[in-house]
Design an enzyme around this catalytic site. Structure first.
Site, PDB file in Angstrom:
ATOM      1  N   TYR A  17      20.906  -0.212  18.915  1.00  0.00           N
ATOM      2  CA  TYR A  17      21.706   0.982  19.195  1.00  0.00           C
ATOM      3  C   TYR A  17      22.451   1.463  17.950  1.00  0.00           C
ATOM      4  O   TYR A  17      22.505   2.652  17.674  1.00  0.00           O
ATOM      5  CB  TYR A  17      22.680   0.697  20.342  1.00  0.00           C
ATOM      6  CG  TYR A  17      23.302   1.937  20.921  1.00  0.00           C
ATOM      7  CD1 TYR A  17      22.624   2.683  21.875  1.00  0.00           C
ATOM      8  CD2 TYR A  17      24.557   2.370  20.509  1.00  0.00           C
ATOM      9  CE1 TYR A  17      23.184   3.830  22.403  1.00  0.00           C
ATOM     10  CE2 TYR A  17      25.124   3.511  21.034  1.00  0.00           C
ATOM     11  CZ  TYR A  17      24.433   4.240  21.977  1.00  0.00           C
ATOM     12  OH  TYR A  17      24.987   5.383  22.496  1.00  0.00           O
TER      13      TYR A  17
ATOM     14  N   GLU B 164      35.525   6.273  24.867  1.00  0.00           N
ATOM     15  CA  GLU B 164      36.577   6.914  25.654  1.00  0.00           C
ATOM     16  C   GLU B 164      36.504   6.578  27.137  1.00  0.00           C
ATOM     17  O   GLU B 164      37.403   6.932  27.889  1.00  0.00           O
ATOM     18  CB  GLU B 164      36.488   8.431  25.466  1.00  0.00           C
ATOM     19  CG  GLU B 164      36.756   8.859  24.035  1.00  0.00           C
ATOM     20  CD  GLU B 164      36.571  10.356  23.842  1.00  0.00           C
ATOM     21  OE1 GLU B 164      36.298  11.071  24.821  1.00  0.00           O
ATOM     22  OE2 GLU B 164      36.700  10.795  22.692  1.00  0.00           O
TER      23      GLU B 164
ATOM     24  N   HIS C 214      32.798   2.400  30.127  1.00  0.00           N
ATOM     25  CA  HIS C 214      31.441   1.882  29.947  1.00  0.00           C
ATOM     26  C   HIS C 214      31.423   0.644  29.046  1.00  0.00           C
ATOM     27  O   HIS C 214      30.656  -0.287  29.265  1.00  0.00           O
ATOM     28  CB  HIS C 214      30.545   2.985  29.375  1.00  0.00           C
ATOM     29  CG  HIS C 214      29.102   2.619  29.299  1.00  0.00           C
ATOM     30  ND1 HIS C 214      28.336   2.388  30.415  1.00  0.00           N
ATOM     31  CD2 HIS C 214      28.283   2.440  28.234  1.00  0.00           C
ATOM     32  CE1 HIS C 214      27.104   2.081  30.044  1.00  0.00           C
ATOM     33  NE2 HIS C 214      27.045   2.104  28.729  1.00  0.00           N
TER      34      HIS C 214
ATOM     35  N   CYS D 222      25.715  -4.730  19.366  1.00  0.00           N
ATOM     36  CA  CYS D 222      27.073  -4.265  19.119  1.00  0.00           C
ATOM     37  C   CYS D 222      27.489  -3.293  20.215  1.00  0.00           C
ATOM     38  O   CYS D 222      26.712  -2.408  20.591  1.00  0.00           O
ATOM     39  CB  CYS D 222      27.146  -3.584  17.753  1.00  0.00           C
ATOM     40  SG  CYS D 222      28.791  -2.985  17.340  1.00  0.00           S
ATOM     41  N   VAL D 223      28.705  -3.481  20.700  1.00  0.00           N
ATOM     42  CA  VAL D 223      29.298  -2.574  21.671  1.00  0.00           C
ATOM     43  C   VAL D 223      30.635  -2.128  21.086  1.00  0.00           C
ATOM     44  O   VAL D 223      31.505  -2.963  20.818  1.00  0.00           O
ATOM     45  CB  VAL D 223      29.511  -3.258  23.042  1.00  0.00           C
ATOM     46  CG1 VAL D 223      30.037  -2.259  24.061  1.00  0.00           C
ATOM     47  CG2 VAL D 223      28.228  -3.915  23.530  1.00  0.00           C
ATOM     48  N   ILE D 224      30.766  -0.822  20.863  1.00  0.00           N
ATOM     49  CA  ILE D 224      32.003  -0.268  20.306  1.00  0.00           C
ATOM     50  C   ILE D 224      32.713   0.512  21.407  1.00  0.00           C
ATOM     51  O   ILE D 224      32.101   1.349  22.077  1.00  0.00           O
ATOM     52  CB  ILE D 224      31.710   0.645  19.096  1.00  0.00           C
ATOM     53  CG1 ILE D 224      30.991  -0.152  17.996  1.00  0.00           C
ATOM     54  CG2 ILE D 224      33.007   1.260  18.564  1.00  0.00           C
ATOM     55  CD1 ILE D 224      30.527   0.686  16.812  1.00  0.00           C
TER      56      ILE D 224
END
Length: 181
Positions: A27, A92, A95, A87-89
């Site tokens: 991603y 807003e 999710h 990676c998960v950032i």
């Protein structure tokens, strides 16, 4: 700042014949590249074999692991360990919490259920700068750390299997007079 203690790997049994599945989420491609570079370097240093499979995002990693581990076992070429990279950032919406929590939970469930050493290198961060720092091999090298964790648990698994080859790990029913008849 406290520096974490790292396993140097020098006392580990040989992992030369180990097959390590690396599933990476692409991603964030630049972050994925660094995570993969660190993981494959650690696997190569252990003289193990890495097979890399790519999926779109972190939520797809556990699904891919389950499918690939089962297929490898059917083909009599099982994986000895798994490394998950992604990676998960935080954004807003909520999710982030779903992706971070559910991917980690599913990976842990698979690892425990299958007794499969697994290094979780899915970064969960607030900003891209944090992700870059954690992914870079020259900085925190979390991809390498995930691979080293999987290799350390694999070494433990092999050491315990060598100590008691006549026993399996897990529940063994107690024999009673009734079950011996």
């Amino acid at each position: 700042m406290v520096t974490p203690r790292r396993d140097s790997g020098k006392d580990r049994p040989s992992l030369k014949d180990a097959r390590i599945l690396v599933v990476e989420a692409r991603y964030y491609e630049d972050i994925a590249d660094e995570l993969l570079r660190g993981a494959t370097a650690a696997i190569a240093a252990a003289q193990a074999e890495a097979e890399v499979v790519t999926v779109p995002g972190a939520l797809e990693i556990p699904q891919a692991v389950a499918i690939l581990v089962e297929a490898a076992a059917r083909e009599a070429r099982p994986y000895d360990a798994v490394v998950a990279l992604g990676c998960v950032i935080r954004g807003e919406t909520g999710h982030y919490d779903i992706v971070a929590g559910e991917s980690a939970r599913a990976l842990m469930d698979l690892s425990v259920l299958l007794r499969l050493p697994l290094g979780n290198g899915i970064l969960t961060v607030e900003t891209e700068a944090q992700a870059q720092a954690r992914a870079r091999v020259s900085e925190m090298n979390k991809g390498g750390g995930a691979a080293e964790a999987a290799l350390a648990v694999l070494a433990l698994k092999r050491a315990k299997a060598a100590e008691r080859p006549d026993r399996t790990i897990g529940f063994t029913p107690r024999r009673t007079a009734e079950t011996q008849e």
